[in-house]
Design a protein around this motif. Structure first.
Motif, PDB file in Angstrom:
ATOM      1  N   LEU A  22      73.283  -1.761 -85.891  1.00  0.00           N
ATOM      2  CA  LEU A  22      74.341  -1.192 -86.720  1.00  0.00           C
ATOM      3  C   LEU A  22      74.035   0.271 -87.072  1.00  0.00           C
ATOM      4  CD1 LEU A  22      76.993  -2.168 -87.855  1.00  0.00           C
ATOM      5  CD2 LEU A  22      75.798  -2.840 -89.924  1.00  0.00           C
ATOM      6  N   ALA A  23      72.767   0.584 -87.330  1.00  0.00           N
ATOM      7  CA  ALA A  23      72.384   1.971 -87.616  1.00  0.00           C
ATOM      8  C   ALA A  23      72.592   2.858 -86.396  1.00  0.00           C
ATOM      9  CB  ALA A  23      70.933   2.025 -88.068  1.00  0.00           C
ATOM     10  N   GLY A  24      72.299   2.336 -85.214  1.00  0.00           N
ATOM     11  CA  GLY A  24      72.530   3.100 -83.997  1.00  0.00           C
ATOM     12  C   GLY A  24      74.000   3.373 -83.761  1.00  0.00           C
ATOM     13  N   ALA A  25      74.831   2.394 -84.058  1.00  0.00           N
ATOM     14  CA  ALA A  25      76.275   2.602 -83.915  1.00  0.00           C
ATOM     15  C   ALA A  25      76.761   3.674 -84.889  1.00  0.00           C
ATOM     16  CB  ALA A  25      77.018   1.291 -84.147  1.00  0.00           C
ATOM     17  N   ALA A  26      76.252   3.645 -86.108  1.00  0.00           N
ATOM     18  CA  ALA A  26      76.640   4.662 -87.088  1.00  0.00           C
ATOM     19  C   ALA A  26      76.165   6.048 -86.658  1.00  0.00           C
ATOM     20  CB  ALA A  26      76.073   4.303 -88.457  1.00  0.00           C
ATOM     21  N   LEU A  27      74.962   6.121 -86.097  1.00  0.00           N
ATOM     22  CA  LEU A  27      74.451   7.404 -85.625  1.00  0.00           C
ATOM     23  C   LEU A  27      75.282   7.941 -84.464  1.00  0.00           C
ATOM     24  CD1 LEU A  27      72.243   9.582 -85.803  1.00  0.00           C
ATOM     25  CD2 LEU A  27      70.927   8.208 -84.174  1.00  0.00           C
ATOM     26  N   ALA A  28      75.655   7.071 -83.554  1.00  0.00           N
ATOM     27  CA  ALA A  28      76.449   7.516 -82.409  1.00  0.00           C
ATOM     28  C   ALA A  28      77.843   7.982 -82.823  1.00  0.00           C
ATOM     29  CB  ALA A  28      76.554   6.400 -81.379  1.00  0.00           C
ATOM     30  N   LEU A  29      78.399   7.328 -83.831  1.00  0.00           N
ATOM     31  CA  LEU A  29      79.757   7.665 -84.264  1.00  0.00           C
ATOM     32  C   LEU A  29      79.786   8.734 -85.358  1.00  0.00           C
ATOM     33  CD1 LEU A  29      81.315   4.103 -84.242  1.00  0.00           C
ATOM     34  CD2 LEU A  29      81.674   5.929 -82.580  1.00  0.00           C
ATOM     35  N   ALA A  30      78.631   9.239 -85.757  1.00  0.00           N
ATOM     36  CA  ALA A  30      78.563  10.246 -86.822  1.00  0.00           C
ATOM     37  C   ALA A  30      79.378  11.509 -86.524  1.00  0.00           C
ATOM     38  CB  ALA A  30      77.119  10.598 -87.126  1.00  0.00           C
ATOM     39  N   PRO A  31      79.366  12.044 -85.297  1.00  0.00           N
ATOM     40  CA  PRO A  31      80.185  13.247 -85.059  1.00  0.00           C
ATOM     41  C   PRO A  31      81.681  12.996 -85.261  1.00  0.00           C
ATOM     42  CG  PRO A  31      78.655  12.922 -83.245  1.00  0.00           C
ATOM     43  CD  PRO A  31      78.555  11.729 -84.122  1.00  0.00           C
ATOM     44  N   MET A  71      77.786  -0.605 -79.197  1.00  0.00           N
ATOM     45  CA  MET A  71      76.819  -1.123 -80.156  1.00  0.00           C
ATOM     46  C   MET A  71      77.503  -1.922 -81.262  1.00  0.00           C
ATOM     47  SD  MET A  71      74.117   2.029 -80.300  1.00  0.00           S
ATOM     48  CE  MET A  71      72.740   1.165 -81.047  1.00  0.00           C
ATOM     49  N   LEU A  72      78.668  -1.482 -81.692  1.00  0.00           N
ATOM     50  CA  LEU A  72      79.420  -2.270 -82.684  1.00  0.00           C
ATOM     51  C   LEU A  72      79.861  -3.606 -82.109  1.00  0.00           C
ATOM     52  CD1 LEU A  72      81.676   0.289 -84.575  1.00  0.00           C
ATOM     53  CD2 LEU A  72      79.856  -1.124 -85.510  1.00  0.00           C
ATOM     54  N   LEU A  73      80.326  -3.607 -80.865  1.00  0.00           N
ATOM     55  CA  LEU A  73      80.717  -4.871 -80.229  1.00  0.00           C
ATOM     56  C   LEU A  73      79.518  -5.800 -80.057  1.00  0.00           C
ATOM     57  CD1 LEU A  73      83.279  -3.725 -77.526  1.00  0.00           C
ATOM     58  CD2 LEU A  73      83.716  -5.072 -79.579  1.00  0.00           C
ATOM     59  N   GLY A  74      78.365  -5.241 -79.704  1.00  0.00           N
ATOM     60  CA  GLY A  74      77.151  -6.048 -79.594  1.00  0.00           C
ATOM     61  C   GLY A  74      76.758  -6.650 -80.930  1.00  0.00           C
ATOM     62  N   PHE A  75      76.901  -5.896 -82.007  1.00  0.00           N
ATOM     63  CA  PHE A  75      76.597  -6.398 -83.342  1.00  0.00           C
ATOM     64  C   PHE A  75      77.527  -7.545 -83.723  1.00  0.00           C
ATOM     65  CE2 PHE A  75      77.526  -6.313 -87.893  1.00  0.00           C
ATOM     66  CZ  PHE A  75      76.267  -6.556 -88.416  1.00  0.00           C
ATOM     67  N   VAL A  76      78.813  -7.340 -83.529  1.00  0.00           N
ATOM     68  CA  VAL A  76      79.792  -8.385 -83.875  1.00  0.00           C
ATOM     69  C   VAL A  76      79.565  -9.628 -83.031  1.00  0.00           C
ATOM     70  CG1 VAL A  76      82.259  -8.952 -83.806  1.00  0.00           C
ATOM     71  CG2 VAL A  76      81.503  -6.772 -84.757  1.00  0.00           C
ATOM     72  N   TRP A  77      79.312  -9.443 -81.729  1.00  0.00           N
ATOM     73  CA  TRP A  77      79.068 -10.588 -80.849  1.00  0.00           C
ATOM     74  C   TRP A  77      77.841 -11.368 -81.298  1.00  0.00           C
ATOM     75  CZ3 TRP A  77      74.946 -11.591 -77.506  1.00  0.00           C
ATOM     76  CH2 TRP A  77      75.126 -12.691 -76.671  1.00  0.00           C
ATOM     77  N   ALA A  78      76.758 -10.665 -81.635  1.00  0.00           N
ATOM     78  CA  ALA A  78      75.524 -11.340 -82.052  1.00  0.00           C
ATOM     79  C   ALA A  78      75.728 -12.111 -83.348  1.00  0.00           C
ATOM     80  CB  ALA A  78      74.400 -10.319 -82.209  1.00  0.00           C
ATOM     81  N   VAL A  79      76.435 -11.529 -84.294  1.00  0.00           N
ATOM     82  CA  VAL A  79      76.685 -12.223 -85.562  1.00  0.00           C
ATOM     83  C   VAL A  79      77.541 -13.460 -85.334  1.00  0.00           C
ATOM     84  CG1 VAL A  79      77.841 -12.013 -87.803  1.00  0.00           C
ATOM     85  CG2 VAL A  79      76.313 -10.210 -87.014  1.00  0.00           C
ATOM     86  N   LEU A  80      78.561 -13.354 -84.483  1.00  0.00           N
ATOM     87  CA  LEU A  80      79.405 -14.519 -84.199  1.00  0.00           C
ATOM     88  C   LEU A  80      78.630 -15.627 -83.493  1.00  0.00           C
ATOM     89  CD1 LEU A  80      82.796 -12.921 -83.140  1.00  0.00           C
ATOM     90  CD2 LEU A  80      82.271 -14.148 -85.240  1.00  0.00           C
ATOM     91  N   VAL A  81      77.774 -15.262 -82.549  1.00  0.00           N
ATOM     92  CA  VAL A  81      76.965 -16.265 -81.840  1.00  0.00           C
ATOM     93  C   VAL A  81      75.996 -16.947 -82.796  1.00  0.00           C
ATOM     94  CG1 VAL A  81      75.139 -16.528 -80.121  1.00  0.00           C
ATOM     95  CG2 VAL A  81      77.201 -15.275 -79.547  1.00  0.00           C
ATOM     96  N   LEU A  82      75.349 -16.174 -83.664  1.00  0.00           N
ATOM     97  CA  LEU A  82      74.413 -16.766 -84.620  1.00  0.00           C
ATOM     98  C   LEU A  82      75.126 -17.636 -85.644  1.00  0.00           C
ATOM     99  CD1 LEU A  82      72.044 -13.731 -85.140  1.00  0.00           C
ATOM    100  CD2 LEU A  82      71.520 -15.862 -83.957  1.00  0.00           C
ATOM    101  N   ALA A  83      76.314 -17.223 -86.075  1.00  0.00           N
ATOM    102  CA  ALA A  83      77.079 -18.044 -87.012  1.00  0.00           C
ATOM    103  C   ALA A  83      77.534 -19.332 -86.347  1.00  0.00           C
ATOM    104  CB  ALA A  83      78.281 -17.262 -87.536  1.00  0.00           C
ATOM    105  N   GLN A  84      77.914 -19.260 -85.084  1.00  0.00           N
ATOM    106  CA  GLN A  84      78.318 -20.460 -84.358  1.00  0.00           C
ATOM    107  C   GLN A  84      77.138 -21.402 -84.199  1.00  0.00           C
ATOM    108  OE1 GLN A  84      80.078 -19.680 -80.568  1.00  0.00           O
ATOM    109  NE2 GLN A  84      80.601 -21.795 -80.194  1.00  0.00           N
ATOM    110  N   ALA A  85      75.952 -20.877 -83.936  1.00  0.00           N
ATOM    111  CA  ALA A  85      74.770 -21.721 -83.806  1.00  0.00           C
ATOM    112  C   ALA A  85      74.409 -22.369 -85.139  1.00  0.00           C
ATOM    113  CB  ALA A  85      73.596 -20.904 -83.277  1.00  0.00           C
ATOM    114  N   LYS A  86      74.603 -21.637 -86.228  1.00  0.00           N
ATOM    115  CA  LYS A  86      74.247 -22.173 -87.543  1.00  0.00           C
ATOM    116  C   LYS A  86      75.227 -23.236 -88.007  1.00  0.00           C
ATOM    117  CE  LYS A  86      73.467 -20.859 -92.345  1.00  0.00           C
ATOM    118  NZ  LYS A  86      72.312 -21.666 -92.585  1.00  0.00           N
TER     119      LYS A  86
END
Length: 111
Positions: free
Chosen positions: A56-65, A83-98
């Motif tokens: 998430l920090a990397g996505a914010a850094l990339a989108l800073a300009p 990077m934002l899509l990767g973050f959302v995908w990872a959170v959804l996969v982990l929530a589905q597993a939980k």
């Protein structure tokens, strides 16, 4: 608008460095058992939290300009969006597993 369009800002390459922990977790997670829900709760594991925070920090850094300067470097937008899509995908996969169900189609009593 076209005068503010550019190819890349240095922050796109720096943001890719923040994606390295995520790549390592995906590639080495099965080998070391970091992604197994039975070993620990994947959503609250410190390794997962730090990895997703870096993404998430990397996505914010990339989108800073785009957010601060009003310039539109194309590569930064692509890297930040990926990077934002990767973050959302990872959170959804982990929530589905939980929870044992699809969080997008969550029904009462699901899980």
């Amino acid at each position: 608008m076209l005068s503010k369009l550019s190819v890349m800002d240095w922050r796109a390459i720096a943001a890719l460095g923040f994606a390295l922990p995520y790549v390592a977790l995906v590639l080495l997670g099965d080998r070391f058992g970091w992604l197994e829900p039975s070993a620990s709760d994947a959503l609250t594991s410190p390794i997962t939290i730090v990895t997703l925070g870096c993404l998430l920090a990397g996505a914010a850094l990339a989108l800073a300009p785009v957010l601060q300067d009003g310039t539109y470097p194309v590569l930064n937008i692509l890297v930040g969006g990926a990077m934002l899509l990767g973050f959302v995908w990872a959170v959804l996969v982990l929530a589905q597993a939980k929870y044992g169900c699809d969080p997008l189609n969550a029904l009462p009593g699901c899980g």
